[in-house]
Scaffold this motif. Structure first.
Motif, PDB file in Angstrom:
ATOM      1  N   ILE A  91     -46.674  17.006 -15.290  1.00 33.18           N
ATOM      2  CA  ILE A  91     -46.979  15.590 -15.492  1.00 33.18           C
ATOM      3  C   ILE A  91     -48.337  15.406 -16.150  1.00 33.18           C
ATOM      4  O   ILE A  91     -49.318  16.041 -15.754  1.00 33.18           O
ATOM      5  CB  ILE A  91     -46.970  14.838 -14.133  1.00 33.18           C
ATOM      6  CG1 ILE A  91     -45.554  14.850 -13.547  1.00 33.18           C
ATOM      7  CG2 ILE A  91     -47.470  13.409 -14.291  1.00 33.18           C
ATOM      8  CD1 ILE A  91     -45.450  14.235 -12.162  1.00 33.18           C
ATOM      9  N   PHE A 104     -53.945  11.888  -4.622  1.00 33.45           N
ATOM     10  CA  PHE A 104     -52.581  12.232  -5.019  1.00 33.45           C
ATOM     11  C   PHE A 104     -52.038  13.404  -4.207  1.00 33.45           C
ATOM     12  O   PHE A 104     -50.831  13.572  -4.062  1.00 33.45           O
ATOM     13  CB  PHE A 104     -52.522  12.601  -6.504  1.00 33.45           C
ATOM     14  CG  PHE A 104     -52.758  11.453  -7.428  1.00 33.45           C
ATOM     15  CD1 PHE A 104     -51.913  10.345  -7.415  1.00 33.45           C
ATOM     16  CD2 PHE A 104     -53.818  11.458  -8.325  1.00 33.45           C
ATOM     17  CE1 PHE A 104     -52.119   9.278  -8.275  1.00 33.45           C
ATOM     18  CE2 PHE A 104     -54.035  10.395  -9.191  1.00 33.45           C
ATOM     19  CZ  PHE A 104     -53.187   9.302  -9.165  1.00 33.45           C
ATOM     20  N   ILE A 139     -51.189  12.460 -17.133  1.00 31.70           N
ATOM     21  CA  ILE A 139     -51.612  11.076 -16.962  1.00 31.70           C
ATOM     22  C   ILE A 139     -52.462  10.692 -18.164  1.00 31.70           C
ATOM     23  O   ILE A 139     -53.409  11.403 -18.506  1.00 31.70           O
ATOM     24  CB  ILE A 139     -52.424  10.894 -15.662  1.00 31.70           C
ATOM     25  CG1 ILE A 139     -51.585  11.311 -14.452  1.00 31.70           C
ATOM     26  CG2 ILE A 139     -52.885   9.451 -15.527  1.00 31.70           C
ATOM     27  CD1 ILE A 139     -52.304  11.168 -13.123  1.00 31.70           C
ATOM     28  N   VAL A 149     -48.409   2.102 -16.017  1.00 37.87           N
ATOM     29  CA  VAL A 149     -49.148   1.294 -15.043  1.00 37.87           C
ATOM     30  C   VAL A 149     -49.911   0.269 -15.860  1.00 37.87           C
ATOM     31  O   VAL A 149     -50.801   0.618 -16.634  1.00 37.87           O
ATOM     32  CB  VAL A 149     -50.139   2.147 -14.227  1.00 37.87           C
ATOM     33  CG1 VAL A 149     -50.935   1.260 -13.267  1.00 37.87           C
ATOM     34  CG2 VAL A 149     -49.413   3.233 -13.473  1.00 37.87           C
ATOM     35  N   ARG A 184     -60.394  11.111  -8.370  1.00 43.75           N
ATOM     36  CA  ARG A 184     -60.738  11.050  -6.951  1.00 43.75           C
ATOM     37  C   ARG A 184     -59.617  10.434  -6.102  1.00 43.75           C
ATOM     38  O   ARG A 184     -59.764  10.241  -4.911  1.00 43.75           O
ATOM     39  CB  ARG A 184     -62.005  10.208  -6.757  1.00 43.75           C
ATOM     40  CG  ARG A 184     -63.202  10.723  -7.527  1.00 43.75           C
ATOM     41  CD  ARG A 184     -64.422   9.889  -7.182  1.00 43.75           C
ATOM     42  NE  ARG A 184     -65.454   9.967  -8.194  1.00 43.75           N
ATOM     43  CZ  ARG A 184     -66.368  10.926  -8.246  1.00 43.75           C
ATOM     44  NH1 ARG A 184     -66.376  11.886  -7.353  1.00 43.75           N
ATOM     45  NH2 ARG A 184     -67.269  10.916  -9.209  1.00 43.75           N
ATOM     46  N   TYR A 185     -58.527  10.089  -6.742  1.00 45.99           N
ATOM     47  CA  TYR A 185     -57.410   9.455  -6.033  1.00 45.99           C
ATOM     48  C   TYR A 185     -56.682  10.501  -5.181  1.00 45.99           C
ATOM     49  O   TYR A 185     -56.502  11.634  -5.619  1.00 45.99           O
ATOM     50  CB  TYR A 185     -56.458   8.856  -7.076  1.00 45.99           C
ATOM     51  CG  TYR A 185     -55.502   7.821  -6.529  1.00 45.99           C
ATOM     52  CD1 TYR A 185     -55.798   6.462  -6.615  1.00 45.99           C
ATOM     53  CD2 TYR A 185     -54.291   8.200  -5.955  1.00 45.99           C
ATOM     54  CE1 TYR A 185     -54.914   5.501  -6.132  1.00 45.99           C
ATOM     55  CE2 TYR A 185     -53.405   7.250  -5.456  1.00 45.99           C
ATOM     56  CZ  TYR A 185     -53.722   5.904  -5.562  1.00 45.99           C
ATOM     57  OH  TYR A 185     -52.848   4.963  -5.080  1.00 45.99           O
ATOM     58  N   ASN A 207     -63.436   5.117 -17.180  1.00 43.56           N
ATOM     59  CA  ASN A 207     -63.493   4.411 -15.892  1.00 43.56           C
ATOM     60  C   ASN A 207     -62.313   4.749 -15.027  1.00 43.56           C
ATOM     61  O   ASN A 207     -62.446   5.215 -13.903  1.00 43.56           O
ATOM     62  CB  ASN A 207     -63.420   2.887 -16.091  1.00 43.56           C
ATOM     63  CG  ASN A 207     -64.507   2.417 -17.005  1.00 43.56           C
ATOM     64  OD1 ASN A 207     -65.626   2.879 -16.897  1.00 43.56           O
ATOM     65  ND2 ASN A 207     -64.169   1.528 -17.912  1.00 43.56           N
ATOM     66  N   ILE A 208     -61.142   4.457 -15.586  1.00 44.45           N
ATOM     67  CA  ILE A 208     -59.923   4.657 -14.811  1.00 44.45           C
ATOM     68  C   ILE A 208     -59.704   6.145 -14.554  1.00 44.45           C
ATOM     69  O   ILE A 208     -59.395   6.546 -13.432  1.00 44.45           O
ATOM     70  CB  ILE A 208     -58.708   4.072 -15.578  1.00 44.45           C
ATOM     71  CG1 ILE A 208     -58.887   2.567 -15.809  1.00 44.45           C
ATOM     72  CG2 ILE A 208     -57.412   4.359 -14.847  1.00 44.45           C
ATOM     73  CD1 ILE A 208     -58.726   1.726 -14.575  1.00 44.45           C
ATOM     74  N   LEU A 262     -47.455   9.536 -17.176  1.00 46.28           N
ATOM     75  CA  LEU A 262     -47.831   8.275 -16.536  1.00 46.28           C
ATOM     76  C   LEU A 262     -48.929   7.679 -17.393  1.00 46.28           C
ATOM     77  O   LEU A 262     -50.008   8.261 -17.518  1.00 46.28           O
ATOM     78  CB  LEU A 262     -48.358   8.528 -15.125  1.00 46.28           C
ATOM     79  CG  LEU A 262     -48.712   7.280 -14.322  1.00 46.28           C
ATOM     80  CD1 LEU A 262     -47.447   6.539 -13.909  1.00 46.28           C
ATOM     81  CD2 LEU A 262     -49.522   7.638 -13.088  1.00 46.28           C
ATOM     82  N   PHE A 271     -51.592   4.705 -18.542  1.00 45.20           N
ATOM     83  CA  PHE A 271     -52.363   3.498 -18.225  1.00 45.20           C
ATOM     84  C   PHE A 271     -52.700   2.740 -19.494  1.00 45.20           C
ATOM     85  O   PHE A 271     -53.337   1.686 -19.436  1.00 45.20           O
ATOM     86  CB  PHE A 271     -53.649   3.858 -17.469  1.00 45.20           C
ATOM     87  CG  PHE A 271     -53.407   4.259 -16.049  1.00 45.20           C
ATOM     88  CD1 PHE A 271     -52.887   5.509 -15.736  1.00 45.20           C
ATOM     89  CD2 PHE A 271     -53.668   3.381 -15.013  1.00 45.20           C
ATOM     90  CE1 PHE A 271     -52.641   5.871 -14.417  1.00 45.20           C
ATOM     91  CE2 PHE A 271     -53.432   3.736 -13.693  1.00 45.20           C
ATOM     92  CZ  PHE A 271     -52.916   4.993 -13.396  1.00 45.20           C
ATOM     93  N   PHE A 317     -49.121  16.112  -5.347  1.00 47.03           N
ATOM     94  CA  PHE A 317     -49.493  16.195  -6.762  1.00 47.03           C
ATOM     95  C   PHE A 317     -50.845  16.886  -6.851  1.00 47.03           C
ATOM     96  O   PHE A 317     -51.764  16.549  -6.115  1.00 47.03           O
ATOM     97  CB  PHE A 317     -49.605  14.803  -7.385  1.00 47.03           C
ATOM     98  CG  PHE A 317     -48.301  14.064  -7.412  1.00 47.03           C
ATOM     99  CD1 PHE A 317     -47.336  14.359  -8.371  1.00 47.03           C
ATOM    100  CD2 PHE A 317     -48.035  13.076  -6.481  1.00 47.03           C
ATOM    101  CE1 PHE A 317     -46.132  13.673  -8.388  1.00 47.03           C
ATOM    102  CE2 PHE A 317     -46.828  12.383  -6.490  1.00 47.03           C
ATOM    103  CZ  PHE A 317     -45.875  12.688  -7.448  1.00 47.03           C
ATOM    104  N   ILE A 356     -52.199  -2.544 -15.622  1.00 47.41           N
ATOM    105  CA  ILE A 356     -53.132  -3.334 -14.820  1.00 47.41           C
ATOM    106  C   ILE A 356     -53.352  -4.717 -15.424  1.00 47.41           C
ATOM    107  O   ILE A 356     -53.224  -5.734 -14.741  1.00 47.41           O
ATOM    108  CB  ILE A 356     -54.473  -2.584 -14.668  1.00 47.41           C
ATOM    109  CG1 ILE A 356     -54.236  -1.268 -13.914  1.00 47.41           C
ATOM    110  CG2 ILE A 356     -55.496  -3.459 -13.943  1.00 47.41           C
ATOM    111  CD1 ILE A 356     -55.449  -0.387 -13.807  1.00 47.41           C
ATOM    112  N   ALA A 407     -61.756   7.457 -11.745  1.00 55.68           N
ATOM    113  CA  ALA A 407     -61.227   6.985 -10.461  1.00 55.68           C
ATOM    114  C   ALA A 407     -60.000   7.807 -10.073  1.00 55.68           C
ATOM    115  O   ALA A 407     -59.836   8.189  -8.906  1.00 55.68           O
ATOM    116  CB  ALA A 407     -60.873   5.506 -10.540  1.00 55.68           C
ATOM    117  N   LEU A 408     -59.149   8.113 -11.041  1.00 50.09           N
ATOM    118  CA  LEU A 408     -57.926   8.854 -10.744  1.00 50.09           C
ATOM    119  C   LEU A 408     -58.219  10.278 -10.292  1.00 50.09           C
ATOM    120  O   LEU A 408     -57.486  10.844  -9.475  1.00 50.09           O
ATOM    121  CB  LEU A 408     -57.005   8.861 -11.969  1.00 50.09           C
ATOM    122  CG  LEU A 408     -56.455   7.484 -12.349  1.00 50.09           C
ATOM    123  CD1 LEU A 408     -55.695   7.556 -13.673  1.00 50.09           C
ATOM    124  CD2 LEU A 408     -55.547   6.930 -11.253  1.00 50.09           C
TER     125      LEU A 408
END
Lengths: 208, 208
Positions: A144, A100, A146, A188, A97-98, A90-91, A170, A172, A105, A190, A94-95
Motif C-alpha cells: 500500500i 496504523f 499513501i 480521503v 505518527r498515526y 503537514n498531513i 490511499l 489525500f 499496517f 478532507i 501526521a500520518l
DNA sequence: TCCTGTGAACAACTTCACAGCG
DNA sequence: CGCTGTGAAGTTGTTCACAGGA
C-alpha cells in the motif's frame, strides 16, 4: 451475490465497536446492540454479516471474539501489510505518527523531494528521496502506498508506486488518479468533507 | 425533489475541476468534459446540476465562470465560515496548516488539554485551554468545529462545541458522536479508508 | 420466547434515450 | 447538428416481516 459498496465500510465500524466490547470482556453481541452503537438498523447489520456466512446463533446472537476474528480475516487485517508514505508535509508527518500499527499496517519508509527532509527519521520511519520510490517499494514488498503530496505531484507519485508493484493507494490529494495498471485506489477528501458540511449548514439556514 | 447524498460530494469535485479549467481561462464546459475529469458519466453531471436549475445552454454547454460561481453559492462557500479546531495532536497540527482559507474557511482558535500546548501559536492560530471551548466558540460566532481529539474525548468535545452554539462538526475521531442538539456531523475516517483498501486488496488476491 | 437469516417490498440512485432548443 | 434536461427504465441498497432454529 455482490456486496453493497458500504457494507465494507460498515464492517470497519462494526469492528471498532467489537474492539470496545471485547476490551470490556463481552462474549456475546446481538445485531441490535451493534446496530445501536454504529447508528444503523439491526436488519442492516444482519444483512451485512450474512454476506459472509451465518456466524450468528438464532435466538442468541453472535459470539463476539469469533465474529471479531472473522471480520479481521474478511478485511485482510489479520496479517501485517507493508505501507509506504509519499510526501512528508503537514498531513504526511501526521500520518507517520498515526497508530496504523493497531490494525497491522506497518509504514516501512517515507519519501519526499525536499532535500531538507531526506534522511530525517520520524517515529522510527526514515525519509528517502522521492526518486527511490519505485525501487524501495518493490524491494521491500510493499502493498500500500499513501499519497500525501501536492495535487500536481499526485499522478507522478502514483505512477512511481505502481511501477514499484503496489497493490493499493490511499490518496489525500484532491484529484482523481489514473492508475497505469489496475490497482485499488481509495481517497480521503478532507476539504470535500468540510465543503459538504458547509452545504448542509447553508441548507438548514435556508430551510428556517 | 430531494438530492442524492452523493450529489453534494460530486459538486465539490466538479468545483475543483472548474477551478482548474478556470485558471486556464476556459469559458465554456460541456457535461462530457467535466464528467471525464471527475470519472463519472456525463448524464450524472447533467442530473446533478439539474437539481439546482438549468444553467446549461442546449447545444452549447455551461458557462464556466457562471457555473463555478453558482456552485460556490449552493455550497455556501461564497462567504467566510469561522472554524475552531479541537485537539492539537498529530492530525490537529497538520490541520492548522491546511489551506482551508482557499475555500473561505477561517480557523479562529484551537483548543487542547495539554498545558504544554496552551499558548502556542501555529500558523497564526492560538491554542487555548479546552475548558474555554464553548465560551470562545460562542463569543467568536463560530459555525464549524473540527474534532481531532482521541476517541474517548470526542463526545465531550462535541458537547462543548454544541454548547457554544456550533452548527456543524467535522470529526476525525473514529466513533459516532451523539449531538446534544441537532447539528450536522461529517466524519473523516482515515483508518477506515485504509481498512477498506486492505479488504479490496485481499479480495483481489482471493479472485486470482 | 428471542434473535438470526432472508425473500419480497420498497426506496434511492444512476443510466438510458430522446425531445427540444440554440 | 450538438448538447442539455428529464421521464422512464434499470440497477443497487435498505427495510420489512416472518419462518425457523436455539
Amino acid at each position: 451475490m455482490k456486496l453493497p459498496r458500504n457494507t465494507i465500510r460498515r464492517l470497519s465500524h462494526y469492528l471498532r465497536c467489537l474492539d470496545i466490547l471485547d476490551l470490556k470482556g463481552v462474549q456475546l453481541v446481538k445485531s441490535r446492540e451493534l446496530a445501536c452503537m454504529c447508528r444503523v438498523s439491526d436488519s442492516l447489520v444482519r444483512r451485512d454479516l450474512s454476506y459472509f456466512g451465518d456466524f450468528g446463533k438464532k435466538g442468541v446472537g453472535y459470539n463476539l471474539p469469533e465474529l471479531r476474528e472473522r471480520i479481521l480475516q474478511i478485511m485482510g487485517l489479520d496479517k501485517v501489510r507493508k505501507v509506504v508514505l509519499c510526501g512528508v508535509g503537514n498531513i504526511g508527518t501526521a500520518l507517520l505518527r498515526y497508530p496504523f500499527k493497531e490494525r497491522n499496517f506497518e509504514i516501512m519508509a517515507a519519501f519526499d523531494t525536499d532535500p531538507k527532509k531526506i534522511g530525517m527519521v520520524i517515529n522510527g520511519i526514515r525519509v528517502y528521496p522521492a526518486e527511490k520510490t519505485s525501487e524501495l517499494t518493490s524491494e521491500l514488498g510493499v502493498e500500500i502506498g499513501i499519497i500525501a503530496v501536492p495535487p500536481e505531484a499526485a499522478q507522478k507519485t502514483a505512477d512511481l508506486l505502481v511501477e514499484g508493484g503496489i497493490e493499493g493507494i490511499l490518496s489525500f490529494a484532491l484529484i482523481p488518479i489514473e492508475p497505469k495498471k489496475d490497482v485499488v485506489i481509495q481517497y480521503v477528501e478532507i476539504a470535500t468533507e468540510l465543503e459538504i458540511l458547509s452545504f448542509e449548514i447553508e441548507e438548514r439556514k435556508r430551510r428556517r
